[in-house]
Design a protein around this motif. Structure first.
Motif, PDB file in Angstrom:
ATOM      1  N   LEU A 198       0.681  -1.651  -0.093  1.00 22.76           N
ATOM      2  CA  LEU A 198       0.062   0.091  -0.385  1.00 22.76           C
ATOM      3  C   LEU A 198       1.236   1.481   0.279  1.00 22.76           C
ATOM      4  O   LEU A 198       0.406   2.472  -0.613  1.00 22.76           O
ATOM      5  CB  LEU A 198      -0.864  -0.015   0.909  1.00 22.76           C
ATOM      6  N   LEU A 199       1.931   1.255   0.277  1.00 21.97           N
ATOM      7  CA  LEU A 199       2.540   2.507   0.654  1.00 21.97           C
ATOM      8  C   LEU A 199       3.355   2.414  -0.996  1.00 21.97           C
ATOM      9  O   LEU A 199       3.838   3.947  -1.395  1.00 21.97           O
ATOM     10  CB  LEU A 199       4.041   1.972   1.577  1.00 21.97           C
ATOM     11  N   ARG A 200       3.309   2.080  -1.318  1.00 23.11           N
ATOM     12  CA  ARG A 200       4.046   1.574  -3.131  1.00 23.11           C
ATOM     13  C   ARG A 200       2.850   2.197  -3.943  1.00 23.11           C
ATOM     14  O   ARG A 200       3.786   3.490  -4.919  1.00 23.11           O
ATOM     15  CB  ARG A 200       4.513   0.429  -3.285  1.00 23.11           C
ATOM     16  N   LEU A 201       1.324   1.818  -3.391  1.00 21.07           N
ATOM     17  CA  LEU A 201       0.258   2.098  -4.179  1.00 21.07           C
ATOM     18  C   LEU A 201       0.629   4.078  -3.816  1.00 21.07           C
ATOM     19  O   LEU A 201       0.376   4.050  -5.149  1.00 21.07           O
ATOM     20  CB  LEU A 201      -0.348   1.519  -3.907  1.00 21.07           C
ATOM     21  N   PHE A 203       2.898   6.334  -2.608  1.00 20.69           N
ATOM     22  CA  PHE A 203       4.161   6.861  -3.598  1.00 20.69           C
ATOM     23  C   PHE A 203       4.113   6.584  -4.881  1.00 20.69           C
ATOM     24  O   PHE A 203       4.488   7.744  -5.495  1.00 20.69           O
ATOM     25  CB  PHE A 203       5.193   6.084  -2.825  1.00 20.69           C
ATOM     26  N   ASP A 204       3.794   5.873  -5.694  1.00 27.37           N
ATOM     27  CA  ASP A 204       3.178   6.409  -6.977  1.00 27.37           C
ATOM     28  C   ASP A 204       2.480   6.763  -7.885  1.00 27.37           C
ATOM     29  O   ASP A 204       2.175   7.637  -8.442  1.00 27.37           O
ATOM     30  CB  ASP A 204       3.024   4.465  -7.992  1.00 27.37           C
ATOM     31  N   ASN A 205       1.086   6.589  -7.090  1.00 24.75           N
ATOM     32  CA  ASN A 205       0.053   7.743  -7.160  1.00 24.75           C
ATOM     33  C   ASN A 205       0.299   9.453  -6.549  1.00 24.75           C
ATOM     34  O   ASN A 205       0.137  10.654  -7.593  1.00 24.75           O
ATOM     35  CB  ASN A 205      -0.760   7.160  -6.221  1.00 24.75           C
ATOM     36  N   VAL A 206       0.661   9.718  -5.536  1.00 20.38           N
ATOM     37  CA  VAL A 206       1.405  11.414  -4.821  1.00 20.38           C
ATOM     38  C   VAL A 206       2.093  11.267  -6.072  1.00 20.38           C
ATOM     39  O   VAL A 206       2.109  12.527  -6.577  1.00 20.38           O
ATOM     40  CB  VAL A 206       1.852  11.221  -4.175  1.00 20.38           C
ATOM     41  N   CYS A 207       3.076  11.199  -6.532  1.00 22.16           N
ATOM     42  CA  CYS A 207       4.599  10.904  -7.935  1.00 22.16           C
ATOM     43  C   CYS A 207       3.574  11.671  -8.874  1.00 22.16           C
ATOM     44  O   CYS A 207       3.763  12.637  -9.479  1.00 22.16           O
ATOM     45  CB  CYS A 207       5.627  10.339  -8.085  1.00 22.16           C
ATOM     46  N   GLY A 216       7.557   3.811 -10.512  1.00 16.90           N
ATOM     47  CA  GLY A 216       7.768   2.992 -10.912  1.00 16.90           C
ATOM     48  C   GLY A 216       7.529   1.123  -9.151  1.00 16.90           C
ATOM     49  O   GLY A 216       7.907   0.544  -9.468  1.00 16.90           O
ATOM     50  N   CYS A 217       7.080   2.067  -8.467  1.00 16.44           N
ATOM     51  CA  CYS A 217       7.265   1.699  -7.186  1.00 16.44           C
ATOM     52  C   CYS A 217       6.577   0.575  -7.150  1.00 16.44           C
ATOM     53  O   CYS A 217       6.711  -0.824  -6.625  1.00 16.44           O
ATOM     54  CB  CYS A 217       7.262   2.414  -6.098  1.00 16.44           C
ATOM     55  N   LEU A 218       5.688  -0.012  -7.561  1.00 15.79           N
ATOM     56  CA  LEU A 218       4.484  -1.232  -7.722  1.00 15.79           C
ATOM     57  C   LEU A 218       4.157  -2.435  -8.699  1.00 15.79           C
ATOM     58  O   LEU A 218       3.879  -2.529  -9.556  1.00 15.79           O
ATOM     59  CB  LEU A 218       3.144  -0.120  -7.604  1.00 15.79           C
ATOM     60  N   SER A 219       5.964  -2.088  -9.510  1.00 16.77           N
ATOM     61  CA  SER A 219       6.337  -3.331 -10.801  1.00 16.77           C
ATOM     62  C   SER A 219       6.020  -4.266 -10.252  1.00 16.77           C
ATOM     63  O   SER A 219       5.885  -4.282  -8.760  1.00 16.77           O
ATOM     64  CB  SER A 219       7.029  -2.182 -11.045  1.00 16.77           C
ATOM     65  N   GLY A 328       0.241  12.724   0.942  1.00  8.23           N
ATOM     66  CA  GLY A 328      -0.147  11.857  -0.366  1.00  8.23           C
ATOM     67  C   GLY A 328       0.299  10.303  -0.027  1.00  8.23           C
ATOM     68  O   GLY A 328      -1.077   9.781  -0.312  1.00  8.23           O
ATOM     69  N   ARG A 329       1.869  10.192   0.047  1.00  7.27           N
ATOM     70  CA  ARG A 329       1.806   8.463   0.663  1.00  7.27           C
ATOM     71  C   ARG A 329       1.272   8.064   2.184  1.00  7.27           C
ATOM     72  O   ARG A 329       1.096   7.230   2.423  1.00  7.27           O
ATOM     73  CB  ARG A 329       3.439   8.660  -0.030  1.00  7.27           C
ATOM     74  N   ASP A 330       1.989   8.587   2.687  1.00  4.64           N
ATOM     75  CA  ASP A 330       1.962   7.619   4.276  1.00  4.64           C
ATOM     76  C   ASP A 330       0.493   7.869   5.389  1.00  4.64           C
ATOM     77  O   ASP A 330      -0.395   6.900   5.452  1.00  4.64           O
ATOM     78  CB  ASP A 330       3.212   8.789   5.334  1.00  4.64           C
ATOM     79  N   THR A 331      -0.040   9.319   4.989  1.00  2.00           N
ATOM     80  CA  THR A 331      -1.609   8.717   5.715  1.00  2.00           C
ATOM     81  C   THR A 331      -2.076   8.180   5.136  1.00  2.00           C
ATOM     82  O   THR A 331      -2.716   7.241   5.549  1.00  2.00           O
ATOM     83  CB  THR A 331      -2.423  10.140   5.810  1.00  2.00           C
ATOM     84  N   SER A 332      -2.731   8.049   3.627  1.00  2.00           N
ATOM     85  CA  SER A 332      -3.783   7.391   3.343  1.00  2.00           C
ATOM     86  C   SER A 332      -2.921   5.776   3.842  1.00  2.00           C
ATOM     87  O   SER A 332      -4.560   4.591   3.958  1.00  2.00           O
ATOM     88  CB  SER A 332      -3.896   7.098   1.748  1.00  2.00           C
ATOM     89  N   SER A 333      -1.902   5.050   3.128  1.00  2.00           N
ATOM     90  CA  SER A 333      -1.605   3.812   3.295  1.00  2.00           C
ATOM     91  C   SER A 333      -1.607   3.556   5.112  1.00  2.00           C
ATOM     92  O   SER A 333      -1.809   2.086   4.910  1.00  2.00           O
ATOM     93  CB  SER A 333      -0.208   3.549   2.594  1.00  2.00           C
ATOM     94  N   VAL A 334      -0.997   4.529   5.482  1.00  2.00           N
ATOM     95  CA  VAL A 334      -1.275   3.671   7.035  1.00  2.00           C
ATOM     96  C   VAL A 334      -2.627   3.385   7.545  1.00  2.00           C
ATOM     97  O   VAL A 334      -3.047   2.355   7.584  1.00  2.00           O
ATOM     98  CB  VAL A 334      -0.453   3.823   7.805  1.00  2.00           C
TER      99      VAL A 334
END
Length: 542
Positions: A198-201, A203-207, A216-219, A328-334
């Motif tokens: 989820l952190l990878r997801l 992270f890619d999304n916010v970038c 490409g973190c969720l490759s 955008g990365r940490d809050t939603s994923s955690v």
């Protein structure tokens, strides 16, 4: 002659016993001193422990409440803080060591929180202490800024967040990431660390939506992304500063020791990534290609000017990047990680979510086709996501119990009094504890510690709570700009996964929060993804 001999013998005998007597006297004196020290230690200990009744925890000479804080850091600091606040009716004053920067008022009283975030917002900025502590990581970005610097960034971001172009971009990028990356990874990875995925997801999304860059973190092969590791390490090392006297971490920084050494190395990785993003975007803009016409937050800030009419520096743009990645990365994923852990523990909630999703899918009007075919791989539409009230209630309940930002910090600019009567002096630091608020019976009732999505529903519809009772998205002028986007993102990801998989945890995996700026799970979320059969999905429609 005999007399003299006798006198000599007596004198010699007396001389022989003098050291023995002296040693006995010295021993008795040492025993008395030791007894005095023991008595003093017992007195100080009893006195310090008695302070617990009045102060919430023992107050030691010179050290203040620091020993209790050190013990709490080694376990679960948020539970420790909650227990104290509950015993103190929602507010207490933490006393740090003499001449330290740790003295502060800690509260979880909604009246006080509203006073801080709304009623007297102007006198409760982040403050110089917070900015100095966070500056190495966040610089002058929106989460670390006050006054004009903060207002300018918020106004610019607000225009973008509320544009039709931004909504379309977020919808498209999320669809791309979930269906072309997330689901294939889940399909081929039965046992995974769901928090990492989820952190990878996110992270890619916010970038993609904030900077126009796809890392490409969720490759499929889940590549190691140096920035992601560096960013997580940097947030953890920065959080340590808040439970350490200022002079200690500053000395460690100057000597390049311990967590400060780790922070310095981590920030190098953060800076490298941000610099590469900025360089790439500047190059695209200079070439005036179709890519250059793309609208994103970074491009908008690149086009703005400061008070002197100059373009913003690379350092300021770097701060923009890092702050929005944190948001955008940490809050939603955690938040999603804690949500999936909670529904695994509460299968009846998962069942209710599936029922609601299936009812919504049944309402699809497929060009007048009256024959309804069950879809096993649906792509949810934006209007369907909006209808998922029970899912939003479950996500809100997860955020209530495990807020992505468990504590926040302010500083008072002038003498003030909280609604609960607590007096504050100019320059005093204030911490409001979101994690503790969820565990207060006076706020949420006797079932406050239960995972109960129904508390968010009225006649089957989602009903929001006061931002000063449920502060996961902040409140007042600093209310989170991305709140609607965050809910849409979390609901889309959660619905897509739950419809296709059951998340199962094996015994032995310990789940507990890590002390960082956001509430990471310390050991990740190790789960098994169990694919739902067509028969199981059919059951929910029946």
């Amino acid at each position: 002659m005999n007399y003299n001999s006798s006198a000599y013998n007596l004198t010699a005998a007396a001389s022989h016993h003098e050291p023995l007597v002296s040693r006995r006297l010295l021993f008795l004196r040492d025993v008395q001193i030791l007894e005095l020290f023991i008595a003093l230690f017992v007195f100080v200990t009893i006195h310090s422990l008695r302070q617990k009744k009045h102060q919430g925890m023992p107050v030691w000479p010179f050290l203040g409440m620091l020993p209790s804080l050190i013990l709490a850091v080694r376990s679960n600091i948020y539970e420790w803080l909650s227990d104290i606040l509950i015993s103190r009716n929602g507010t207490f004053r933490f006393r740090g060591p003499w001449f330290s920067t740790l003295n502060c008022v800690v509260t979880c009283d909604p009246r006080n929180v509203e006073h801080i975030l709304k009623t007297r917002f102007s006198i409760y900025p982040k403050g110089s202490y917070f900015r100095e502590t966070m500056r190495d990581l966040l610089g002058d970005g929106i989460f670390n800024a006050d006054e004009e610097t903060w207002q300018r960034q918020r106004k610019t971001a607000s225009v973008e967040f509320h544009s039709a172009n931004f909504r379309q971009l977020t919808s498209q990028s999320l669809h791309e990431l979930v269906h072309n990356r997330l689901l294939p990874v889940l399909e081929t990875s039965e046992k995974i660390d769901l928090q990492d995925i989820l952190l990878r997801l996110t992270f890619d999304n916010v970038c993609m939506i904030a900077f126009g860059v796809d890392p490409g973190c969720l490759s499929p092969n889940l590549p190691e992304i140096p920035f992601a590791k560096a960013f997580e390490d940097a947030t953890e090392a920065t959080a340590v500063r808040f439970v350490m006297p200022g002079f200690v971490w500053k000395l460690m920084r100057s000597l390049n020791l311990g967590t400060e050494k780790n922070l310095k190395e981590s920030i190098k990785g953060v800076d490298y990534f941000a610099d590469e993003v900025i360089k790439t975007r500047k190059k695209e803009l200079s070439l005036e290609t179709e890519t250059a016409k793309r609208s994103d937050l970074l491009t908008i800030f690149m086009g703005l000017r400061d008070d002197n009419g100059e373009k913003f520096s690379v350092k300021f743009l770097r701060d923009i990047c890092v702050n929005f990645i944190l948001a955008g990365r940490d809050t939603s994923s955690v938040a999603l990680s804690w949500f999936f852990w909670l529904i695994e523990k509460n299968p009846e909630v998962e069942e209710n979510i599936m029922v609601v999703i299936c009812k919504i899918l049944e309402q699809r009007d497929d060009n007048g086709d009256t024959k309804k075919n069950i879809e096993y791989e649906p792509v949810f539409r934006p209007e369907e996501i909006k209808k998922m009230d029970y899912l939003q209630a479950a996500l809100s309940e997860a955020l209530r119990l495990y807020p992505s930002v468990p504590v926040d910090h302010k500083e008072v600019l002038e003498d003030d009094v909280f609604p609960d009567g607590t007096k504050l002096k100019k320059g005093e630091k204030v911490i409001y504890a979101l994690y503790a608020m969820a565990r207060m019976e006076l706020i949420w009732g006797k079932d406050c510690c239960e995972f109960k999505p129904e508390r968010w529903l009225g006649d089957g519809r989602y009903t929001s709570e006061s931002a000063y009772k449920f502060t996961a998205f902040n409140g007042g002028p600093r209310l989170c700009l991305g709140k609607d986007f965050a809910y849409y993102q979390m609901k889309y990801v959660a619905a897509t996964i739950i419809y296709r998989y059951r998340v199962s945890m094996k015994g032995g995996h310990k789940v507990e929060p890590k002390m960082a700026l956001t509430m990471y799970m310390k050991h990740g979320l190790k789960v098994t993804m169990v694919k739902r059969s067509a028969f199981e999905i059919d059951h929910y429609y029946r």
